[in-house]
Design a protein around this motif. Structure first.
Motif, PDB file in Angstrom:
ATOM      1  N   ARG A 126       0.828  -1.214   0.000  1.00 40.45           N
ATOM      2  CA  ARG A 126       0.000   0.000   0.000  1.00 40.45           C
ATOM      3  C   ARG A 126       0.860   1.260   0.000  1.00 40.45           C
ATOM      4  NH1 ARG A 126      -4.282  -1.877   4.740  1.00 40.45           N
ATOM      5  NH2 ARG A 126      -5.248  -3.594   3.578  1.00 40.45           N
ATOM      6  N   TYR A 127       1.893   1.252   0.797  1.00 42.18           N
ATOM      7  CA  TYR A 127       2.780   2.416   0.914  1.00 42.18           C
ATOM      8  C   TYR A 127       3.474   2.707  -0.415  1.00 42.18           C
ATOM      9  CZ  TYR A 127       6.119   5.458   3.478  1.00 42.18           C
ATOM     10  OH  TYR A 127       6.866   6.511   3.956  1.00 42.18           O
ATOM     11  N   SER A 128       3.930   1.653  -1.074  1.00 39.48           N
ATOM     12  CA  SER A 128       4.617   1.848  -2.355  1.00 39.48           C
ATOM     13  C   SER A 128       3.669   2.422  -3.401  1.00 39.48           C
ATOM     14  CB  SER A 128       5.221   0.530  -2.855  1.00 39.48           C
ATOM     15  OG  SER A 128       4.223  -0.414  -3.182  1.00 39.48           O
ATOM     16  N   ARG A 129       2.410   2.011  -3.347  1.00 36.20           N
ATOM     17  CA  ARG A 129       1.430   2.567  -4.292  1.00 36.20           C
ATOM     18  C   ARG A 129       1.225   4.055  -4.041  1.00 36.20           C
ATOM     19  NH1 ARG A 129      -1.069  -2.683  -3.908  1.00 36.20           N
ATOM     20  NH2 ARG A 129      -2.449  -2.057  -2.195  1.00 36.20           N
ATOM     21  N   TYR A 130       1.238   4.440  -2.771  1.00 33.07           N
ATOM     22  CA  TYR A 130       1.102   5.879  -2.479  1.00 33.07           C
ATOM     23  C   TYR A 130       2.299   6.661  -3.020  1.00 33.07           C
ATOM     24  CZ  TYR A 130       1.443  10.333  -0.166  1.00 33.07           C
ATOM     25  OH  TYR A 130       1.614  11.682   0.053  1.00 33.07           O
ATOM     26  N   LEU A 131       3.507   6.156  -2.794  1.00 37.12           N
ATOM     27  CA  LEU A 131       4.695   6.866  -3.277  1.00 37.12           C
ATOM     28  C   LEU A 131       4.701   6.935  -4.805  1.00 37.12           C
ATOM     29  CD1 LEU A 131       7.475   5.573  -0.855  1.00 37.12           C
ATOM     30  CD2 LEU A 131       6.088   7.652  -0.691  1.00 37.12           C
ATOM     31  N   ASN A 132       4.237   5.875  -5.457  1.00 32.49           N
ATOM     32  CA  ASN A 132       4.110   5.909  -6.912  1.00 32.49           C
ATOM     33  C   ASN A 132       3.123   7.000  -7.334  1.00 32.49           C
ATOM     34  OD1 ASN A 132       5.878   3.784  -7.281  1.00 32.49           O
ATOM     35  ND2 ASN A 132       4.294   2.227  -7.499  1.00 32.49           N
ATOM     36  N   GLU A 133       1.999   7.097  -6.627  1.00 31.36           N
ATOM     37  CA  GLU A 133       0.981   8.091  -6.953  1.00 31.36           C
ATOM     38  C   GLU A 133       1.498   9.501  -6.671  1.00 31.36           C
ATOM     39  OE1 GLU A 133      -2.269   9.296  -8.728  1.00 31.36           O
ATOM     40  OE2 GLU A 133      -1.981   7.152  -8.364  1.00 31.36           O
ATOM     41  N   ARG A 134       2.290   9.644  -5.634  1.00 34.18           N
ATOM     42  CA  ARG A 134       2.868  10.948  -5.296  1.00 34.18           C
ATOM     43  C   ARG A 134       3.777  11.430  -6.418  1.00 34.18           C
ATOM     44  NH1 ARG A 134       6.286  14.169  -2.129  1.00 34.18           N
ATOM     45  NH2 ARG A 134       5.404  14.992  -0.175  1.00 34.18           N
ATOM     46  N   ALA A 135       4.603  10.514  -6.938  1.00 32.53           N
ATOM     47  CA  ALA A 135       5.478  10.863  -8.059  1.00 32.53           C
ATOM     48  C   ALA A 135       4.666  11.150  -9.318  1.00 32.53           C
ATOM     49  CB  ALA A 135       6.473   9.738  -8.309  1.00 32.53           C
ATOM     50  N   MET A 136       3.611  10.359  -9.540  1.00 33.43           N
ATOM     51  CA  MET A 136       2.767  10.568 -10.717  1.00 33.43           C
ATOM     52  C   MET A 136       2.070  11.929 -10.662  1.00 33.43           C
ATOM     53  SD  MET A 136       1.477   9.706 -13.583  1.00 33.43           S
ATOM     54  CE  MET A 136       1.938   7.983 -13.780  1.00 33.43           C
ATOM     55  N   TYR A 138       3.165  14.600  -9.297  1.00 28.88           N
ATOM     56  CA  TYR A 138       4.161  15.614  -9.640  1.00 28.88           C
ATOM     57  C   TYR A 138       4.387  15.637 -11.157  1.00 28.88           C
ATOM     58  CZ  TYR A 138       8.209  18.657  -9.326  1.00 28.88           C
ATOM     59  OH  TYR A 138       9.054  19.729  -9.460  1.00 28.88           O
ATOM     60  N   ARG A 139       4.417  14.469 -11.768  1.00 27.41           N
ATOM     61  CA  ARG A 139       4.623  14.410 -13.217  1.00 27.41           C
ATOM     62  C   ARG A 139       3.497  15.135 -13.954  1.00 27.41           C
ATOM     63  NH1 ARG A 139       4.809   8.699 -16.354  1.00 27.41           N
ATOM     64  NH2 ARG A 139       6.379   8.326 -14.752  1.00 27.41           N
ATOM     65  N   LEU A 140       2.268  14.999 -13.459  1.00 30.73           N
ATOM     66  CA  LEU A 140       1.105  15.547 -14.152  1.00 30.73           C
ATOM     67  C   LEU A 140       0.958  17.060 -13.984  1.00 30.73           C
ATOM     68  CD1 LEU A 140      -1.504  12.761 -13.313  1.00 30.73           C
ATOM     69  CD2 LEU A 140      -0.392  13.174 -15.522  1.00 30.73           C
ATOM     70  N   VAL A 141       1.345  17.581 -12.828  1.00 29.85           N
ATOM     71  CA  VAL A 141       1.118  19.017 -12.568  1.00 29.85           C
ATOM     72  C   VAL A 141       2.387  19.804 -12.297  1.00 29.85           C
ATOM     73  CG1 VAL A 141      -1.231  18.663 -11.737  1.00 29.85           C
ATOM     74  CG2 VAL A 141       0.666  18.586 -10.109  1.00 29.85           C
ATOM     75  N   ALA A 142       3.531  19.099 -12.210  1.00 27.19           N
ATOM     76  CA  ALA A 142       4.831  19.758 -11.966  1.00 27.19           C
ATOM     77  C   ALA A 142       4.835  20.582 -10.693  1.00 27.19           C
ATOM     78  CB  ALA A 142       5.238  20.612 -13.165  1.00 27.19           C
ATOM     79  N   VAL A 143       4.108  20.120  -9.682  1.00 28.72           N
ATOM     80  CA  VAL A 143       4.101  20.795  -8.390  1.00 28.72           C
ATOM     81  C   VAL A 143       3.839  19.747  -7.310  1.00 28.72           C
ATOM     82  CG1 VAL A 143       1.618  21.334  -8.387  1.00 28.72           C
ATOM     83  CG2 VAL A 143       3.193  22.779  -7.109  1.00 28.72           C
ATOM     84  N   ASP A 144       4.418  19.965  -6.144  1.00 27.65           N
ATOM     85  CA  ASP A 144       4.213  19.092  -4.996  1.00 27.65           C
ATOM     86  C   ASP A 144       3.090  19.693  -4.157  1.00 27.65           C
ATOM     87  OD1 ASP A 144       4.299  17.643  -2.630  1.00 27.65           O
ATOM     88  OD2 ASP A 144       6.486  17.570  -2.553  1.00 27.65           O
ATOM     89  N   PHE A 145       1.964  18.995  -4.073  1.00 26.85           N
ATOM     90  CA  PHE A 145       0.809  19.524  -3.354  1.00 26.85           C
ATOM     91  C   PHE A 145       1.110  19.805  -1.883  1.00 26.85           C
ATOM     92  CE2 PHE A 145      -1.566  16.944  -6.665  1.00 26.85           C
ATOM     93  CZ  PHE A 145      -1.931  18.054  -7.413  1.00 26.85           C
ATOM     94  N   THR A 146       2.092  19.117  -1.325  1.00 25.24           N
ATOM     95  CA  THR A 146       2.406  19.312   0.097  1.00 25.24           C
ATOM     96  C   THR A 146       3.238  20.573   0.336  1.00 25.24           C
ATOM     97  OG1 THR A 146       4.484  18.045   0.095  1.00 25.24           O
ATOM     98  CG2 THR A 146       2.437  16.802   0.391  1.00 25.24           C
ATOM     99  N   LYS A 147       3.738  21.187  -0.740  1.00 20.57           N
ATOM    100  CA  LYS A 147       4.638  22.332  -0.583  1.00 20.57           C
ATOM    101  C   LYS A 147       4.140  23.605  -1.266  1.00 20.57           C
ATOM    102  CE  LYS A 147       8.705  19.313  -0.319  1.00 20.57           C
ATOM    103  NZ  LYS A 147       9.996  18.935  -0.936  1.00 20.57           N
ATOM    104  N   MET A 148       3.007  23.535  -1.915  1.00 19.59           N
ATOM    105  CA  MET A 148       2.552  24.710  -2.668  1.00 19.59           C
ATOM    106  C   MET A 148       2.100  25.838  -1.736  1.00 19.59           C
ATOM    107  SD  MET A 148      -1.205  23.485  -4.105  1.00 19.59           S
ATOM    108  CE  MET A 148      -0.446  22.974  -5.615  1.00 19.59           C
ATOM    109  N   LYS A 149       2.203  27.055  -2.235  1.00 22.68           N
ATOM    110  CA  LYS A 149       1.784  28.232  -1.466  1.00 22.68           C
ATOM    111  C   LYS A 149       0.293  28.157  -1.198  1.00 22.68           C
ATOM    112  CE  LYS A 149       1.599  33.296  -1.583  1.00 22.68           C
ATOM    113  NZ  LYS A 149       1.841  34.511  -2.387  1.00 22.68           N
TER     114      LYS A 149
END
Length: 313
Positions: A126-136, A138-149
């Protein structure tokens, strides 16, 4: 099992002989010891992501190769280390992960030979699927949702309707993957899974903050949208309500395992009058008979939603 195994020591020594400081640090961060990766090793690897002389592909590939180990402890700690670098390392680390065609391929991982191996393997998958989705994401929007203003002039609050419609489903997918971890407090039984849960907890707060602000922006635009946009926005909002419920359950587990209540936001449910207002407005656009709310009532219903769901953590 406690302390470094003989295998860990031999591997570290081999990396010392070959002069691979990165490989040695990865090995030390991901030993067979049933505890979260040590801070000093995480700090070193995080520092490496900021050094231009360090090859990010080499660092990332070393971590990915480490997940081929058969031990649930080693693999789980490798995922934690990767997640930590995604969160706190230089952005070029997650950029590289997002550029790869594949990241972690652990859907069939299982450790049959160790205590807790079966149970922990479930959470590794389950954890690996989340990390894969987290990277995906970023690929789709070129921004990290956890760090955006964030805030009234933040990224999600100022996004156009068209971009918002494309971005919110991506946030939803990432949050879904995180909440699918689904560990109860009784299953957080060792330092390794606890370390993963803490990182997931921090991500959940930040992702939902961005998600919440995007939904506020969506609702502020809703009554000026065209019919097909309203229909899509209404479905996005309904899915948002479902995820609020799931996140509340996740945060209850965080509270049960001792995370300070000050760090846990209070997710009050949005007023039912808002959903009714959205549905009535769409019905009116579709030519159906409905009791249309006044502009004043819409305004106060939306303001009530912002007050009960908005938070700044």
């Amino acid at each position: 099992m406690s302390g470094q195994s003989i295998t860990d020591r031999i591997a570290a020594a081999q990396h010392s002989m070959t002069g691979s400081a990165i490989s040695k640090a990865v090995c030390k961060a991901t030993t067979h010891e049933v505890s979260a990766p040590k801070k000093k090793h995480l700090d070193y690897l995080m520092h490496c992501t900021n050094e231009l002389s360090v090859s990010i592909p080499h660092l990332a590939d070393t971590l990915i190769e480490r997940t081929s180990n058969q031990s649930w402890v080693v693999v789980f700690k490798t995922l934690i280390t990767t997640h930590h670098l995604m969160m706190y390392g230089n952005e070029r680390f997650i950029q590289y992960l997002a550029s790869r065609s594949t990241l972690f391929n652990l859907n069939n991982f299982i450790d049959k030979g160790a205590l807790q191996g079966y149970n922990m393997s479930t959470y590794i998958r389950r954890y690996s699927r989340y990390l894969n989705e987290r990277a995906m994401s970023y690929r789709l929007v070129a921004v990290d949702f956890t760090k955006m203003k964030r805030g009234i002039d933040g990224v999600m609050r100022t996004m156009s309707t068209e971009k918002l419609m494309k971005t919110l489903p991506i946030i939803q997918n990432q949050l879904d993957a995180l909440l699918d971890f689904e560990a109860s407090s009784n299953e957080l039984t060792n330092g390794v899974i606890n370390g993963a849960f803490m990182l997931l907890f921090k991500d959940s707060i930040r992702i939902f903050a961005a998600y919440n602000e995007g939904v506020i922006n969506l609702l502020e635009k809703y009554f000026d949208m065209k019919k097909h946009q309203c229909k899509e926005a209404l479905e996005i909002y309904k899915r948002f309500l479902t995820r609020m419920t799931k996140l509340s359950e996740f945060l209850k587990v965080a509270e049960q395992v001792g995370i300070d209540q000050v760090d846990i936001p209070d997710l009050s449910q949005a007023p039912s009058s808002l959903l009714q207002a959205l549905e009535q407005h769409l019905a009116s656009l579709e030519g159906k008979k409905s009791k249309e709310l006044s502009t004043v009532n819409r305004y106060f219903t939306l303001k009530q939603f912002i007050r009960v769901t908005g938070f700044t953590k």
